[in-house]
Design a protein around this motif. Structure first.
Motif: not given
Length: 198
Positions: A19, A149, A152, A172
């Motif tokens: 992430t 995430e 993304s 998120g």
């Protein structure tokens, strides 16, 4: 027990957190606590800048020191045990203080290093905070599960490069909440210790 290249006797499951751009320390440590209920679990971060040191106030040996011993074929169970923080089931190793220490000759730590940690420590799971995707291809391949995430750039990259099948994408907001829970927990624990000392 001494490391001599790793013989694969204990195959700890590698669970990657990918992430980039978020502080995923909280998520990693919460996952470590949850997986520890199933067996010994170790949390490691390859983030170049991690909040781990600040949150925990850790002054223990860092990951790069263990990699040095590994590269010299002298990583032992005793050296690993002296480097971990936590209890008998949920443990972690302090991250590098200098981002350059994550690399040797321009290359990230080799995958077998993490397998060797699992073997020496008898870990059932290693939660590996990858900190990003750049230069992490071999580690991503070694991970049985990847947590990213949703929506993304990293999620798109994982899908595009064939890692979508073993990836699980979280909102998120959930990752942020995990971090907030961790900060609250550390603050509460610190206040309790201060009250006890007073």
């Amino acid at each position: 027990t001494e490391h001599g290249g790793g013989n694969g006797k204990t195959e700890g499951k590698l669970i990657g957190i990918c992430t980039p751009g978020t502080d995923s320390t909280g998520l990693g440590m919460l996952l470590t606590a949850l997986f520890a209920e199933r067996g010994r679990t170790l949390y490691l971060t390859l983030e170049e800048f991690s909040s781990f040191q600040t949150l925990m106030g850790a002054e223990s040996p860092e990951l790069s020191e263990l990699y040095y011993y590994y590269s010299q074929n002298s990583l032992t169970t005793a050296r690993l045990a002296a480097s971990v923080l936590g209890n008998s089931s949920a443990q972690m190793i302090a991250p590098v203080r200098d981002p350059e220490d994550l690399y040797r000759d321009g290359m990230l730590y080799e995958t077998n290093f993490f397998r060797t940690l699992a073997e020496l420590g008898g870990y059932r799971q290693l939660i590996l905070n990858l900190g990003g995707v750049s230069g992490r291809g071999s580690l991503l391949e070694a991970c049985q599960v990847i947590i990213g995430e949703a929506e993304s750039p990293a999620a798109s990259w994982l899908e595009k490069h064939g890692f979508g099948g073993k990836s699980h994408f979280l909102p998120g907001t959930l990752i942020q909440e995990a971090g907030e829970i961790l900060v609250s927990e550390v603050t509460f624990t610190s206040n309790m210790r201060a009250s006890a000392e007073y």
